[in-house]
Design an enzyme around this catalytic site. Structure first.
Site, mmCIF file in Angstrom:
data_model
loop_
_atom_site.group_PDB
_atom_site.id
_atom_site.type_symbol
_atom_site.label_atom_id
_atom_site.label_comp_id
_atom_site.label_asym_id
_atom_site.label_seq_id
_atom_site.Cartn_x
_atom_site.Cartn_y
_atom_site.Cartn_z
ATOM 1 C CB THR A 7 -0.866 0.078 1.268
ATOM 2 O OG1 THR A 7 -1.905 -0.851 1.166
ATOM 3 C CG2 THR A 7 -1.471 1.441 1.471
ATOM 4 N N GLY A 162 3.489 4.309 -7.928
ATOM 5 C CA GLY A 162 2.897 3.152 -8.590
ATOM 6 C C GLY A 162 3.715 2.650 -9.764
ATOM 7 C CB CYS A 165 6.275 0.570 -5.120
ATOM 8 S SG CYS A 165 5.914 -0.638 -3.822
ATOM 9 C CB THR A 168 2.422 1.089 -5.077
ATOM 10 O OG1 THR A 168 2.914 0.936 -3.747
ATOM 11 C CG2 THR A 168 1.610 2.363 -5.169
#
Length: 184
Positions: A7, A162, A165, A168
């Site tokens: 997250t 995003g 990672c 993510t």
């Protein structure tokens, strides 16, 4: 047993606006279980924003406890955060919960942890989660080098996280205070 991962939560404050956003990916081991989870919500009559990184069920328990503290302390963010942190650290059941909360109103940004920490950022942004360092770096660069409002900084920094990672994604939810007409 494998655990749920990933997250990225980012909160940014600029010129009277605070934005709190998160990605939508839920991962178990090396598998994406869901891509559109909502990890950011409004609490206390819409006056407080909260986001979580960590185990989902644990986070919902903490949201409920935090909202109860907000009600008890009439929306005082810092006092409610400290009281939840004390409860979280001292309660045998709560102590086992694995999540971080980022909470914000227009005056404060705070991160709460199960070890009793209540952390206020040095700069006007706070990031947690697997993509947190990427979102924080991107957010800080945008905060310092552009005139973008908090919600746009949050959106763009989370998109960058995003892209970097693996835990993510780019399904971003951003909430703002005060509310803007167009939510992301």
């Amino acid at each position: 047993m494998e655990t749920l991962h990933g997250t990225t939560i980012l909160a940014v404050r600029r010129e009277g606006q605070v934005a709190l956003g998160g990605d939508g990916q839920v991962t178990l081991g090396h598998t994406v279980l869901k891509g559109n989870a909502r990890k950011v919500r409004r609490l206390y009559h819409g006056r407080v924003l909260a986001g979580f990184a960590g185990a989902t069920a644990d986070a919902f328990t903490l949201f409920e406890r935090f909202e109860a503290q907000l009600e008890k302390h009439h929306g005082q963010l810092a006092r409610s955060a400290v009281e939840l942190a004390k409860e979280w650290r001292s309660d045998r059941v709560l102590r086992r919960l694995e999540a971080l909360l980022v909470v914000a109103n227009t005056e404060s940004l705070l991160t709460l942890s199960g070890t009793g920490d209540v952390i206020e950022p040095e700069h006007d942004l706070m990031a947690v989660g697997s993509g947190g360092p990427y979102a924080q770096a991107a957010g800080r660069a945008l905060l310092e080098s552009t005139d973008l409002p908090a919600d746009q900084i949050t959106q763009r920094a989370l998109e960058i996280a995003g892209d970097i990672c693996v835990y993510t994604n780019r399904h971003i939810t951003v909430e703002t205070l005060p509310e803007t007409r167009e939510e992301s």
